[in-house]
Write an enzyme that holds these catalytic residues in place. Structure first.
Site, PDB file in Angstrom:
ATOM      1  N   HIS A  39      46.301 -37.780 -22.731  1.00 29.23           N
ATOM      2  CA  HIS A  39      45.635 -36.793 -23.588  1.00 29.23           C
ATOM      3  C   HIS A  39      44.398 -37.379 -24.262  1.00 29.23           C
ATOM      4  O   HIS A  39      44.280 -38.595 -24.425  1.00 29.23           O
ATOM      5  CB  HIS A  39      46.601 -36.307 -24.676  1.00 29.23           C
ATOM      6  CG  HIS A  39      47.463 -35.168 -24.254  1.00 29.23           C
ATOM      7  ND1 HIS A  39      47.820 -34.152 -25.101  1.00 29.23           N
ATOM      8  CD2 HIS A  39      48.039 -34.867 -23.068  1.00 29.23           C
ATOM      9  CE1 HIS A  39      48.589 -33.280 -24.466  1.00 29.23           C
ATOM     10  NE2 HIS A  39      48.730 -33.707 -23.221  1.00 29.23           N
ATOM     11  N   GLY A 107      45.427 -29.412 -15.808  1.00 27.54           N
ATOM     12  CA  GLY A 107      44.815 -29.730 -17.098  1.00 27.54           C
ATOM     13  C   GLY A 107      45.096 -28.739 -18.205  1.00 27.54           C
ATOM     14  O   GLY A 107      45.633 -27.646 -17.996  1.00 27.54           O
ATOM     15  N   GLU A 108      44.720 -29.163 -19.412  1.00 22.69           N
ATOM     16  CA  GLU A 108      44.816 -28.339 -20.620  1.00 22.69           C
ATOM     17  C   GLU A 108      43.453 -28.327 -21.308  1.00 22.69           C
ATOM     18  O   GLU A 108      42.790 -29.360 -21.422  1.00 22.69           O
ATOM     19  CB  GLU A 108      45.841 -28.910 -21.593  1.00 22.69           C
ATOM     20  CG  GLU A 108      47.259 -28.943 -21.093  1.00 22.69           C
ATOM     21  CD  GLU A 108      48.168 -29.619 -22.104  1.00 22.69           C
ATOM     22  OE1 GLU A 108      48.390 -29.028 -23.189  1.00 22.69           O
ATOM     23  OE2 GLU A 108      48.633 -30.730 -21.830  1.00 22.69           O
ATOM     24  N   LYS A 196      63.498 -24.683 -14.093  1.00 26.18           N
ATOM     25  CA  LYS A 196      63.444 -23.444 -13.322  1.00 26.18           C
ATOM     26  C   LYS A 196      63.768 -23.727 -11.857  1.00 26.18           C
ATOM     27  O   LYS A 196      62.991 -24.408 -11.178  1.00 26.18           O
ATOM     28  CB  LYS A 196      62.048 -22.830 -13.422  1.00 26.18           C
ATOM     29  CG  LYS A 196      61.659 -22.360 -14.808  1.00 26.18           C
ATOM     30  CD  LYS A 196      60.254 -21.776 -14.786  1.00 26.18           C
ATOM     31  CE  LYS A 196      59.828 -21.252 -16.137  1.00 26.18           C
ATOM     32  NZ  LYS A 196      58.422 -20.725 -16.097  1.00 26.18           N
TER      33      LYS A 196
END
Length: 326
Positions: A39, A107-108, A196
């Site tokens: 990050h 990505g963020e 999930k």
């Protein structure tokens, strides 16, 4: 079903020297592998850190001898050009004597906005990820010079001069069908943060059968459960927003606003808090049942790592081996 137990180097909640010390402790405690976030910002101001993951992993590679290391995950599309990611990964594989896996994702906004390249829609980001993987794989091949002309990236006569004997495996992060398909077609492993079953099924259908499936689960260990719940709320209340929301938010202030109505009891209901080993095992079983082969725990709180590692070695590890046979 056997499932390996992993340790998470959370760069958002500890400085680089502490992170290296923590992963040394995790190796000593018997964890099967370690992953590191990558990050530029923490999700919340309260977390307080965000050192460079690659520099920290290089130090960790030298400070440890056994434990596998992994980025969880690197975005090879904005802050880093894929040719640079390939060079970093190849070098880290050499430094770690073949213990490194390159985890990649689309990505963020939180981290990638800093280079001023904008934040395109998710489908464009996935297109960029595919091109980046193609470039990285070509450079890992080491067959002469790589030239690439894509919709999003260009590469001019690139070559990695220091390639490891063991090729760097690539994992791809998924939160849905499109990313799981990309992982199955282009990667050596699936990466996820939620249990999930559909993610694994889609990965297998796209070519991932038999490959590792690596997930992550937060916990908040502490002998005082109320304090552990409060810590989880203070530092991880954003977690329940979901990655489709998290990937779009631009900074810690936005995460704070988006999670302002999350209550402590909401966090307690979704994250194991306290020192109940069975609560952690029960949470982990959801991942095993979904088909994951590896699960990296996130201990919330950078100043809680030493007691967590002692508890993990003494209490969690034996229960884990009995439950999952790893």
């Amino acid at each position: 079903m056997a499932m390996q137990l992993g340790y998470t180097m959370m760069t958002e909640q500890a400085g680089p020297k502490d992170l290296v010390g923590h992963v040394v402790g995790a190796e000593g405690a018997g964890f099967d592998f370690a992953v590191s976030s990558d990050h530029y910002f923490p999700w919340l101001d309260e977390m307080g850190h965000s050192p460079n993951a690659w520099v920290t992993l290089g130090a960790a590679a030298q400070a440890t001898s056994r434990i596998p290391l992994m980025t969880y995950v690197t975005c090879p599309s904005f802050r880093y050009h894929p040719a640079v990611v390939a060079q970093q990964a190849a070098t880290l594989q050499i430094l770690s004597d073949g213990r490194f896996t390159l985890g990649l994702g689309a990505g963020e906004n939180l981290n990638e906005h800093v280079v001023g390249a904008g934040w395109p829609p998710a489908d464009v980001r996935q297109e960029m990820l595919v091109e980046a993987i193609q470039i990285i794989r070509s450079l890992f091949d080491g067959d002469g010079y790589t030239n690439f002309r894509g919709e999003h990236f260009d590469v001019e006569s690139a070559k990695l001069w220091d390639l490891p004997e063991k090729r760097v495996p690539i994992g791809v992060a998924s939160g849905g069908k499109q990313a799981s398909t990309i992982a199955g077609e282009h990667a050596d492993a699936l990466i996820a943060t939620e249990p999930k079953p559909g993610l694994v099924e889609q990965f297998d259908a796209a070519g991932g059968t038999g490959k590792p499936r690596i997930a992550q689960m937060p916990i908040s260990f502490g002998t005082d459960k109320a304090a552990a719940v409060s810590r989880a709320h203070a530092l991880f209340r954003w977690f329940g927003l979901g990655w489709k929301v998290n990937s779009e938010l631009p900074g810690p202030t936005a995460f704070d606003a988006a999670s302002q109505f999350v209550r402590e009891e909401d966090v307690e209901g979704s994250i194991p808090c306290g020192d109940d080993v069975e609560a952690v095992i029960a949470g982990a079983k959801a991942y095993a049942d979904a088909g994951f082969t590896h699960l990296a725990l996130v201990q919330i709180g950078g100043d809680q790592q030493q007691p967590y590692l002692e508890w993990a070695r003494r209490d969690l590890m034996p229960a884990w081996r009995e439950a999952f046979g790893s």
